[in-house]
Scaffold this active site. Structure first.
Site, PDB file in Angstrom:
ATOM      1  N   GLY A  67      20.813   6.969   7.836  1.00 39.71           N
ATOM      2  CA  GLY A  67      21.842   6.490   8.735  1.00 39.71           C
ATOM      3  C   GLY A  67      21.291   6.003  10.060  1.00 39.71           C
ATOM      4  CB  THR A  88      -0.943   0.027   1.222  1.00 36.04           C
ATOM      5  OG1 THR A  88      -0.138   0.141   2.418  1.00 36.04           O
ATOM      6  CG2 THR A  88      -1.795  -1.212   1.294  1.00 36.04           C
ATOM      7  NE  ARG A  89       7.453   2.267   0.636  1.00 36.01           N
ATOM      8  CZ  ARG A  89       8.077   2.937   1.595  1.00 36.01           C
ATOM      9  NH1 ARG A  89       8.099   4.250   1.569  1.00 36.01           N
ATOM     10  NH2 ARG A  89       8.671   2.301   2.572  1.00 36.01           N
ATOM     11  CD  GLU A 121       6.016  -0.249  11.432  1.00 39.12           C
ATOM     12  OE1 GLU A 121       4.808  -0.126  11.147  1.00 39.12           O
ATOM     13  OE2 GLU A 121       6.930   0.033  10.654  1.00 39.12           O
TER      14      GLU A 121
END
Length: 960
Positions: free
Chosen positions: A65, A37-38, A99
């Protein structure tokens, strides 16, 4: 519900402390499947949130980084609301599931709002992990058996929360609208709950007149002030430094016994007695004494007894700071000072530590559109039909500078589309004068040399390599390194990696300064870059000695007819660039000669499609640094012998058609030459022997030339670092003197299809790091190659050598040396036998041996303890594989049609999961062998799983 599991010691984020919810940096955090879905639903949702000025985080905002395992949990904790976009493949990602655990942990610990969105997936399937969703979840069971139960609980808990099911909406836009509206309803309550004791009215998120994009910046500066008595706010003019400082002041000043905001110190200090008046104002407000007398020692003693907040706005020199507050020693440790400036050096001289300097960045697209809309439409977004696209053009022009957005918004308020379109077109040529006036303050504070450096960069060098610019400016007599550093400190330019760049508005400001030198006559300006101005000057022959630089994009020109005197009056010309930004193109300039022109000061000469067969006889090689003549018809450098001076520092030449080898008697001594680039000189057959005079040359590029051999004198180039001979198809050998080049780091021979041998003394190139000889006719690798102990990368792929034997590798080629070799490519070389002691290559990580004719791999390969990838595909005669090293992660050995036996691909111990093996197309492999591979794989997987479980169990005991 499994809230207790979120604090389990085995959780990857459990050791991190929760961030203070009072300091939320983001309004919304989006958790989603990147692969699914990005670029579709998530991007559309994010765009909608951005348009509503909802500060939204997705993972591509991570600072480059950062270790995601450290930064992402803090980001989740720093968000007011988390949205979980469940899709069919969401649960196939361990990252997504981790997450989810962190999101629920934040929900349990301080009540973070969590909203699930079921995107094209049934909520029941998520809740019970069934259907396609459940199948994708089970894919993780082999790799993460210990986490499955906690992930199941988390999925069930999240799926039971109130949310949105895409199946009940007619289309995605309706769903997105509903989600955004729900967030807008919840967000003000969340922010009000978190910030009602500290947030001034001007920053309240439900206040229509709040300062756009300031809230997060205020929080970051507050964090600095919590640990530092002196904080600097630094950035270009118009970027919002004063606004941010004022917002911080308004928010925290009530916590101090006395406070003062000294605005516009620069302007006030320029008037007689201005600093004294500012000092009196400071003492009066902090001490709350209207009758205070400045410069009385006792007043500073009184000041030292108060917890004070002082803001010094728009400071331009350290003297101003010293006069106003004398020293930090006069202040209590609890006091705080904020200084805003365009010059970073002022802050450093004033004692601000580098870590306590806050650089103000431009507004993001959402905030920029909102700020502009507030002034152009008196609404948060463009409210009139047809103005969205026009508004976006203004946003792109302003590039997030609040000053520009406000000025242009006010100017365009109430105007029709035609006025908008005309204004946008005008801005492409001339900077708005109100914006120019503010930005020019920084330029006016420069000395003459700094001004010249800034204008050169604004007109010619934005985006160019820093070292190239420094060399050019140094040759012009400027102290380039110091000057560039000063411009960075003053927020006028930026160094990105090795490139110099600047904000578009600052570039336009610089170019407008040059335009104002002579508004109606471009021939009277110091620098020319606009094609219409340049064409006017060149064709009408109106150039003057004031012109120092010309940069013409030839793609915008049809044809120019020049005469021999076109450049005669331009005696100060330092920079001449005729380039083509679109295509190679051809010769667009018509001229017979330049006999009347003098190029005595030219340091940089670039002419795409140069029309003459030789360089002008009146160019001064003593000052010329860069010579670039791509896609031209050059036959020789100069057509007379009067130039025997020194080429200065660097020559870069890229000729397409070089029809004559330069006569040595006509070539200036090259003892200052650093780089020689003759790419594309398709008829250049040899270099002159006098090349040996280029003792300081670091780079020689002869790509695509017709060169047949190198002169033996090349061995005298002791400083040569890089030699590029790619696609020199007439080159048959290299001189042995080449091996005297003790500094040579890279040698590129790719595509030299007639090159049959390398010098036997190749091993004498002790500094060599890269050797690439792809698709050559080299038959044998010299045995001395083992002495190349600094080489990291060797590539002989597609160099097939003898028709019968292929590329010959001496049996002792790897006996003792090549200690730093990490990459070796011998693929498609028809090799029939590998060295038995190949295992001596102790640093080798990548080994490419595909498409060769050997029958076996030496057993010593197991000694390659760092080998990560091994490529053996299409080795049609390979019959067996020995045991391979434990470090191996990837093995590609498909279509090895003669492969029959494997000695055991899996050693008994693996620190990580077994490698990926591709063995398809190997039709002679015995079924028992295949079965053994599977059995070994299962045993090792079990071994790894057990070892991991034991390690995790031991960690839990330590934590308890």
């Amino acid at each position: 519900m499994a809230s207790s599991s979120s604090s389990s010691p085995s959780h990857p984020y459990s050791s991190l402390s929760l961030m203070n919810p009072q300091n939320n940096k983001y309004d919304v955090f989006l958790s989603f499947s990147r692969a699914e879905t990005r670029d579709s639903f998530t991007s559309h949702l994010r765009s909608a949130l951005c348009q509503k000025s909802i500060e939204t985080f997705i993972d591509d905002q991570l600072i480059r980084g950062d270790d995601i395992s450290e930064s992402l949990p803090d980001t989740i904790a720093a968000s007011s609301i988390s949205i979980i976009i469940f899709s069919e493949r969401y649960a196939s990602s361990g990252r997504c599931l981790n997450e989810l655990l962190k999101i629920l942990e934040c929900k349990h610990n301080y009540g973070q709002i969590v909203i699930p969105v079921f995107y094209r997936v049934d909520p029941l399937h998520v809740r019970k992990q069934i259907g396609i969703f459940g199948d994708s979840f089970l894919e993780l069971e082999e790799r993460f058996p210990e986490k499955m139960e906690r992930w199941r609980s988390a999925l069930t808990e999240a799926a039971n929360l109130p949310g949105f099911d895409s199946h009940v909406f007619r289309n995605e836009s309706e769903l997105i609208k509903k989600v955004v509206n729900d967030i807008l309803e919840k967000l003000p309550k969340e922010l009000s709950c978190n910030n009602n004791n500290h947030l001034p009215e001007v920053l309240s998120c439900n206040n229509k007149n709040h300062l756009v994009g300031v809230l997060s910046k205020v929080g970051e500066i507050e964090s600095l002030l919590a640990a530092a008595p002196l904080v600097g706010i630094w950035g270009m003019g118009g970027i919002g430094k004063t606004t941010i400082a004022r917002a911080v002041f308004n928010k925290i000043s009530r916590n101090f016994e006395g406070s003062c905001f000294l605005q516009n110190v620069r302007k006030e200090s320029q008037s007689p007695g201005g600093l004294a008046r500012l000092q009196q104002k400071l003492l009066s407000e902090v001490l709350r004494d209207e009758n205070v007398i400045p410069d009385i020692e006792f007043n500073f003693t009184r000041l030292s007894r108060r917890k004070a907040l002082i803001v010094l706005d728009d400071v331009t020199c350290f003297r101003q700071i010293k006069f106003l507050i004398r020293s930090l020693d006069w202040l209590m440790p609890e006091s705080r000072i904020i200084i805003t400036t365009r010059d970073q050096k002022v802050l450093k001289n004033g004692g601000v530590k580098e870590k306590d300097i806050y650089e103000v960045k431009a507004l993001g697209c959402g905030h920029a559109l909102e700020l502009f809309s507030r002034h152009a439409f008196k609404e948060n977004l463009p409210s009139e039909v047809g103005y969205q696209e026009l508004s976006e053009k203004i946003i792109n022009y302003a590039q997030g500078v609040p000053l520009a957005l406000e000025i242009l918004g006010c100017f365009l308020y109430g105007k029709g589309k035609e006025v908008w379109e005309n204004a946008i077109n005008e801005l492409k040529r001339i900077l708005n004068m109100e914006i120019q006036k503010v930005l020019k303050i920084s330029f006016d504070g420069l000395d003459d040399e700094q001004k010249n450096i800034f204008l050169d960069i604004a007109c010619f060098f934005k985006g160019e390599d820093k070292e190239f610019v420094i060399k050019f400016l140094d040759a012009c007599g400027f102290a380039a390194q110091i000057g560039i550093s000063d411009l960075v400190d003053k927020s006028l330019i930026i160094i990105h990696g090795n490139s110099i760049t600047m904000h578009d508005l600052l570039q336009e400001m610089g170019r407008e300064i040059v335009r104002q030198e002579s508004v109606n006559n471009p021939g009277e300006r110091s620098r020319l870059w606009h094609h219409e101005d340049i064409i006017e000057v060149l064709t009408s022959n109106t150039g003057t000695e004031k012109i120092e630089g010309i940069s013409l994009d030839m793609s915008k020109v049809r044809q120019i007819r020049l005469n021999s005197n076109t450049f005669t009056k331009m005696r100060k010309l330092r920079f001449l660039k005729f380039y083509n930004s679109i295509s190679k193109g051809g010769n667009k300039c018509k001229v017979s000669n330049f006999q009347g022109s003098i190029f005595a000061e030219v340091r940089y000469w670039h002419w795409h499609g140069y029309p003459l067969t030789s360089m002008p006889s009146n160019i001064n090689p003593d000052k010329l640094l860069f010579l670039e003549i791509p896609h031209s018809n050059m036959e020789q450098l100069w057509d007379c012998v009067q130039h025997h001076g020194k080429f200065n520092r660097m020559v870069i030449a890229a000729w397409n058609s070089f029809t004559k080898t330069p006569n040595p008697s006509l070539i200036p001594r090259l003892n200052k030459l650093v780089s020689l680039n003759l790419i594309g000189c398709s008829k250049l057959k040899r270099l002159p022997v006098e090349i040996s005079s280029a003792v300081n040359v670091e780079e020689i590029r002869l790509n695509g030339t017709a060169i047949e051999k190198l002169p033996s004198s090349i061995g005298s180039l002791s400083g040569l670092l890089d030699l590029d001979l790619q696609n020199c198809k007439s080159l048959k050998s290299l001189p042995s003197s080449l091996c005297k080049l003790k500094s040579l780091r890279s040698l590129y021979l790719n595509g030299c299809s007639n090159l049959q041998r390398l010098p036997q003394e190749l091993g004498n190139l002790e500094a060599l790091e890269f050797l690439s000889a792809i698709a050559t006719a080299i038959r044998e690798v010299p045995s001395s190659i083992v002495r190349l102990n600094n080489v990291r990368d060797i590539n002989f792929s597609r160099s097939k050598g003898h028709k019968q034997m292929g590329l010959s590798l001496p049996i002792t080629i790897f006996f003792d040396g090549l200690y730093n070799l990490t990459y070796l490519d011998l693929s498609d070389c028809c090799i029939t036998k590998l060295p038995e002691n190949i295992g001596q290559l102790s640093s080798l990580e990548y080994l490419y041996l595909s498409k060769n004719n050997f029958e076996r791999i030496p057993k010593s390969i197991i000694q390659l303890s760092k080998l990560s990838c091994l490529y053996l595909s299409y080795c049609g005669k390979l019959q067996s594989l020995p045991k391979l090293p434990c470090s191996l992660h990837k093995l590609y050995a498909h279509h090895c049609t003669a492969l029959e036996s494997l000695s055991g691909l899996f050693p008994k111990s693996y620190e990580s999961c077994p490698p990926r093996f591709e063995l398809n197309g190997n039709y002679n492999l015995d079924r028992n062998v295949v079965g053994g591979i599977l059995e070994d794989a299962l045993q090792n997987i079990q071994h790894v799983a057990t070892a991991r479980w034991e390690h995790m169990h031991a960690q839990e005991k330590v934590c308890l």
